[in-house]
Scaffold this motif. Structure first.
Motif, PDB file in Angstrom:
ATOM      1  N   ASN A  38       0.841  -1.065  -0.160  1.00 35.16           N
ATOM      2  CA  ASN A  38      -0.003   0.231   0.098  1.00 35.16           C
ATOM      3  C   ASN A  38       0.810   1.341   0.016  1.00 35.16           C
ATOM      4  N   LEU A  39       1.824   1.238  -1.187  1.00 30.87           N
ATOM      5  CA  LEU A  39       2.564   2.468  -1.000  1.00 30.87           C
ATOM      6  C   LEU A  39       2.279   3.388  -2.260  1.00 30.87           C
ATOM      7  N   LYS A  40       2.626   4.646  -2.041  1.00 34.88           N
ATOM      8  CA  LYS A  40       2.767   5.480  -3.212  1.00 34.88           C
ATOM      9  C   LYS A  40       3.543   5.161  -4.441  1.00 34.88           C
ATOM     10  N   LEU A  41       3.445   5.642  -5.477  1.00 35.66           N
ATOM     11  CA  LEU A  41       4.187   5.465  -6.729  1.00 35.66           C
ATOM     12  C   LEU A  41       4.418   6.738  -7.309  1.00 35.66           C
ATOM     13  N   VAL A  42       5.912   7.117  -7.714  1.00 38.47           N
ATOM     14  CA  VAL A  42       6.264   8.124  -8.313  1.00 38.47           C
ATOM     15  C   VAL A  42       6.938   7.879  -9.430  1.00 38.47           C
ATOM     16  N   SER A  43       6.895   8.472 -10.690  1.00 41.86           N
ATOM     17  CA  SER A  43       7.785   8.070 -11.727  1.00 41.86           C
ATOM     18  C   SER A  43       8.666   8.976 -12.202  1.00 41.86           C
ATOM     19  N   VAL A  44       9.996   8.612 -12.214  1.00 43.75           N
ATOM     20  CA  VAL A  44      10.963   9.923 -12.783  1.00 43.75           C
ATOM     21  C   VAL A  44      11.418   9.500 -14.266  1.00 43.75           C
ATOM     22  N   SER A  45      11.359  10.759 -14.857  1.00 47.68           N
ATOM     23  CA  SER A  45      12.113  10.776 -16.324  1.00 47.68           C
ATOM     24  C   SER A  45      13.511  10.318 -16.370  1.00 47.68           C
TER      25      SER A  45
END
Length: 230
Positions: A88-95
């Motif tokens: 149940n973690l947040k997801l961030v995407s990095v270019s």
């Protein structure tokens, strides 16, 4: 500040890092790729194990969003999403192209201070995935797939210095024949360099929908024709 697991699989290098409050406290890299399917899961398990053994709650997963290797990005994204769903973690995407700029900004301050940055990822033949940024990582030209010839970056080179780097830059040295072109060798996208970018995204609540997130491939995947054995 947060505790984040970082996953980078956009090129032949596979890497994972764990950061706490903006500082990298663990990282592993494998340069013998492409071997993502074999080494990524143990790397992630080690990072999670370190956090759990020190009673450090994990807040989010950061994953390289591309562009880059279709297969590598798929493996990284599926692993990141599975970890997010399971914990149940947040997801961030990095270019990936912005990520390539981080070591230039941190460790190559001696290069021309007013130079533009052009990270390049190999896309086969004379094609690369590239973008152009200033030193504040403001986008001067959006990321796209470029077929490189002597005119491709001339509008930027005619105005001043441009730094070219990444695994797509080496093959362009003889083609981009301009006095303002500067090539920086051995710059790779690594999970440990994702920390400042991921922290900023999380702080600004720029998270992804875990169920629907897809990497940015820039080009459609084209499968090769299998060879007949008989």
């Amino acid at each position: 500040m947060a505790t984040i697991i970082h996953i980078e699989t956009s090129t032949d290098v596979c890497s994972v890092a764990l950061s706490q409050d903006g500082q990298c406290i663990y990282h592993e890299e494998d340069y013998n790729g492409p071997s993502h399917a074999r080494v990524l899961a143990p790397f992630v398990e080690n990072a999670v194990g370190m956090a759990d053994s020190h009673a450090i709650p994990i807040d989010a997963v950061a994953v390289s969003a591309g562009p880059g290797s279709y297969t590598g990005l798929r493996i990284g994204a599926s692993t990141a999403k599975g970890l997010c769903f399971g914990r149940n973690l947040k997801l961030v995407s990095v270019s990936t192209l912005e990520l390539l700029c981080v070591p230039i900004l941190l460790y190559h301050e001696e290069e021309a201070q007013d130079a533009l940055l052009c990270p390049m990822i190999d896309a086969r033949r004379m094609e690369v995935y590239a973008a152009v940024y200033d030193r504040s990582l403001h986008t001067v030209r959006q990321e796209q797939a470029d077929i490189v010839n002597e005119e491709t970056y001339k509008p930027f080179l005619d105005k001043g210095k441009v730094l070219f780097f990444g695994n797509g830059a080496a093959k362009c040295k003889t083609t981009i024949n301009h006095p303002n072109a500067i090539f920086v060798d051995d710059i790779k996208p690594l999970a440990k360099n994702m920390v400042p970018l991921a922290e900023r995204l999380l702080m600004n609540n720029k998270t992804e929908d875990v169920a629907y997130f897809e990497p940015r491939y820039l080009k459609d995947f084209i499968a090769g024709t299998s060879k007949k054995l008989f």
